[in-house]
Design a protein around this motif. Sequence first.
Motif, PDB file in Angstrom:
ATOM      1  N   GLU A  44     -35.740 -23.807 -25.174  1.00  0.00           N
ATOM      2  CA  GLU A  44     -34.916 -22.657 -24.998  1.00  0.00           C
ATOM      3  C   GLU A  44     -35.862 -21.416 -24.684  1.00  0.00           C
ATOM      4  N   GLU A  45     -35.255 -20.462 -24.097  1.00  0.00           N
ATOM      5  CA  GLU A  45     -36.113 -19.440 -23.505  1.00  0.00           C
ATOM      6  C   GLU A  45     -36.072 -18.422 -25.085  1.00  0.00           C
ATOM      7  N   GLY A  46     -37.401 -17.743 -24.995  1.00  0.00           N
ATOM      8  CA  GLY A  46     -37.451 -16.819 -26.227  1.00  0.00           C
ATOM      9  C   GLY A  46     -38.195 -17.508 -27.347  1.00  0.00           C
ATOM     10  N   VAL A  47     -38.263 -18.818 -27.457  1.00  0.00           N
ATOM     11  CA  VAL A  47     -38.608 -19.651 -28.675  1.00  0.00           C
ATOM     12  C   VAL A  47     -40.068 -19.658 -28.646  1.00  0.00           C
ATOM     13  N   PRO A  48     -41.025 -19.157 -29.489  1.00  0.00           N
ATOM     14  CA  PRO A  48     -42.436 -19.250 -29.554  1.00  0.00           C
ATOM     15  C   PRO A  48     -42.820 -20.547 -29.303  1.00  0.00           C
ATOM     16  N   ARG A  49     -43.954 -20.708 -28.979  1.00  0.00           N
ATOM     17  CA  ARG A  49     -44.748 -21.837 -28.519  1.00  0.00           C
ATOM     18  C   ARG A  49     -45.291 -22.452 -30.093  1.00  0.00           C
ATOM     19  N   LEU A  50     -45.350 -23.694 -30.170  1.00  0.00           N
ATOM     20  CA  LEU A  50     -46.026 -24.097 -31.553  1.00  0.00           C
ATOM     21  C   LEU A  50     -47.290 -24.016 -31.524  1.00  0.00           C
ATOM     22  N   ALA A  51     -47.836 -23.857 -32.745  1.00  0.00           N
ATOM     23  CA  ALA A  51     -49.448 -23.715 -33.181  1.00  0.00           C
ATOM     24  C   ALA A  51     -49.569 -24.220 -34.471  1.00  0.00           C
ATOM     25  N   VAL A  52     -50.754 -24.904 -34.630  1.00  0.00           N
ATOM     26  CA  VAL A  52     -51.052 -25.310 -36.122  1.00  0.00           C
ATOM     27  C   VAL A  52     -51.149 -24.355 -37.148  1.00  0.00           C
ATOM     28  N   GLY A  53     -50.484 -24.622 -38.185  1.00  0.00           N
ATOM     29  CA  GLY A  53     -50.321 -23.842 -39.295  1.00  0.00           C
ATOM     30  C   GLY A  53     -48.866 -23.089 -39.487  1.00  0.00           C
ATOM     31  N   GLN A  54     -48.289 -23.048 -38.459  1.00  0.00           N
ATOM     32  CA  GLN A  54     -47.045 -22.392 -38.363  1.00  0.00           C
ATOM     33  C   GLN A  54     -45.913 -23.057 -39.398  1.00  0.00           C
ATOM     34  N   MET A  55     -45.188 -22.345 -39.852  1.00  0.00           N
ATOM     35  CA  MET A  55     -43.850 -22.966 -40.705  1.00  0.00           C
ATOM     36  C   MET A  55     -42.695 -22.692 -39.593  1.00  0.00           C
ATOM     37  N   ARG A  56     -42.131 -23.932 -39.160  1.00  0.00           N
ATOM     38  CA  ARG A  56     -41.072 -23.679 -38.338  1.00  0.00           C
ATOM     39  C   ARG A  56     -39.694 -24.159 -38.514  1.00  0.00           C
ATOM     40  N   ARG A  57     -38.599 -23.608 -38.052  1.00  0.00           N
ATOM     41  CA  ARG A  57     -37.309 -24.156 -38.254  1.00  0.00           C
ATOM     42  C   ARG A  57     -37.114 -25.040 -36.972  1.00  0.00           C
ATOM     43  N   CYS A  58     -36.710 -26.355 -37.370  1.00  0.00           N
ATOM     44  CA  CYS A  58     -36.482 -27.256 -36.090  1.00  0.00           C
ATOM     45  C   CYS A  58     -35.328 -28.196 -36.455  1.00  0.00           C
ATOM     46  N   LYS A  59     -34.999 -28.570 -35.120  1.00  0.00           N
ATOM     47  CA  LYS A  59     -33.784 -29.267 -35.047  1.00  0.00           C
ATOM     48  C   LYS A  59     -34.472 -30.788 -34.983  1.00  0.00           C
ATOM     49  N   VAL A  60     -33.856 -31.697 -35.823  1.00  0.00           N
ATOM     50  CA  VAL A  60     -34.249 -33.269 -35.698  1.00  0.00           C
ATOM     51  C   VAL A  60     -33.381 -33.774 -34.435  1.00  0.00           C
ATOM     52  N   THR A  61     -34.018 -34.658 -33.531  1.00  0.00           N
ATOM     53  CA  THR A  61     -33.257 -34.989 -32.586  1.00  0.00           C
ATOM     54  C   THR A  61     -33.629 -36.587 -32.408  1.00  0.00           C
ATOM     55  N   GLY A  62     -34.351 -37.163 -33.089  1.00  0.00           N
ATOM     56  CA  GLY A  62     -34.431 -38.471 -33.088  1.00  0.00           C
ATOM     57  C   GLY A  62     -35.204 -39.008 -34.254  1.00  0.00           C
ATOM     58  N   ALA A  63     -35.200 -40.342 -34.334  1.00  0.00           N
ATOM     59  CA  ALA A  63     -35.922 -41.027 -35.579  1.00  0.00           C
ATOM     60  C   ALA A  63     -36.525 -42.240 -34.916  1.00  0.00           C
ATOM     61  N   SER A  64     -37.723 -42.585 -35.256  1.00  0.00           N
ATOM     62  CA  SER A  64     -38.770 -43.558 -34.620  1.00  0.00           C
ATOM     63  C   SER A  64     -39.288 -44.317 -35.774  1.00  0.00           C
ATOM     64  N   LEU A  65     -38.818 -45.433 -36.205  1.00  0.00           N
ATOM     65  CA  LEU A  65     -39.093 -45.946 -37.513  1.00  0.00           C
ATOM     66  C   LEU A  65     -38.548 -45.134 -38.681  1.00  0.00           C
ATOM     67  N   SER A  66     -39.717 -44.538 -39.279  1.00  0.00           N
ATOM     68  CA  SER A  66     -39.481 -43.825 -40.578  1.00  0.00           C
ATOM     69  C   SER A  66     -39.619 -42.137 -40.179  1.00  0.00           C
ATOM     70  N   ASP A  67     -40.527 -42.015 -39.082  1.00  0.00           N
ATOM     71  CA  ASP A  67     -40.555 -40.811 -38.708  1.00  0.00           C
ATOM     72  C   ASP A  67     -39.382 -40.056 -37.681  1.00  0.00           C
ATOM     73  N   ILE A  68     -39.475 -38.758 -37.739  1.00  0.00           N
ATOM     74  CA  ILE A  68     -38.479 -38.173 -37.188  1.00  0.00           C
ATOM     75  C   ILE A  68     -39.118 -37.330 -36.000  1.00  0.00           C
ATOM     76  N   GLU A  69     -38.388 -36.868 -35.031  1.00  0.00           N
ATOM     77  CA  GLU A  69     -38.659 -36.201 -33.808  1.00  0.00           C
ATOM     78  C   GLU A  69     -37.797 -34.897 -34.056  1.00  0.00           C
ATOM     79  N   ALA A  70     -38.545 -33.648 -33.500  1.00  0.00           N
ATOM     80  CA  ALA A  70     -37.803 -32.493 -33.634  1.00  0.00           C
ATOM     81  C   ALA A  70     -38.370 -31.631 -32.590  1.00  0.00           C
ATOM     82  N   TYR A  71     -37.578 -30.493 -32.431  1.00  0.00           N
ATOM     83  CA  TYR A  71     -38.116 -29.070 -31.622  1.00  0.00           C
ATOM     84  C   TYR A  71     -37.924 -27.927 -32.371  1.00  0.00           C
ATOM     85  N   PRO A  72     -38.540 -26.841 -32.228  1.00  0.00           N
ATOM     86  CA  PRO A  72     -38.419 -25.695 -32.940  1.00  0.00           C
ATOM     87  C   PRO A  72     -36.976 -24.878 -32.265  1.00  0.00           C
ATOM     88  N   VAL A  73     -36.371 -24.346 -33.349  1.00  0.00           N
ATOM     89  CA  VAL A  73     -35.256 -23.591 -32.886  1.00  0.00           C
ATOM     90  C   VAL A  73     -35.448 -22.073 -32.805  1.00  0.00           C
TER      91      VAL A  73
END
Length: 186
Positions: free
Chosen positions: A156-185
């Motif tokens: 999405e345009e305008g969504v800042p890039r990820l950086a270590v130490g950030q707290m980000r609101r994310c959308k969960v898009t998938g699951a892999s075994l017990s882990d989840i996959e997400a991207y920042p909204v």
Amino acid sequence: MPLQHIANFTLLAMNRPPQQHTVGLLHKLRERIPGLVLRTTFISGFPGETEEDHRELVDFCKEFKFERMGTFVYSEEEGTPAGEREDQIDVATREARRDELNELQQQIQMQFATNRVGTEVEVLVDAVDSDGFFIGRSRLESPDVDPVVFLSESEEEGVPRLAVGQMRRCKVTGASLSDIEAYPVC
């Protein structure tokens, strides 16, 4: 909340509260705290644990579906009342019982992760792995012992890039075994 077991005779031998107390407390917690994620531990093969006691524990775990659970093999400690008991369970049985509970828990955790797909969660960005992927955790995951959140950059345009130490609101898009996959909204 280290429950250790659920069969009354085993709980008594461990000097733990009786089953009725534990089950009542767990139901009360689930009813009063929406979205509660419970973590517990159990011991397999405690001296005197019968096959019936073990089956009771397995059935309890199937019914209650702890989101996070670890099972450990009982180990004899010199000088303890349990270590002095003559009704020790052989190591192979202890390990088989632990493995059964761990396999059950893997299925429960996979279902829990799958049920999170489509939701939004707050994620602490913890690290970047050797392949350059961001790894984080939500308030439901403890560091080093729980599944992780694999993060990808937002398209999405305008969504800042990820950086270590950030707290980000994310959308969960998938699951892999017990882990989840997400991207920042945002």
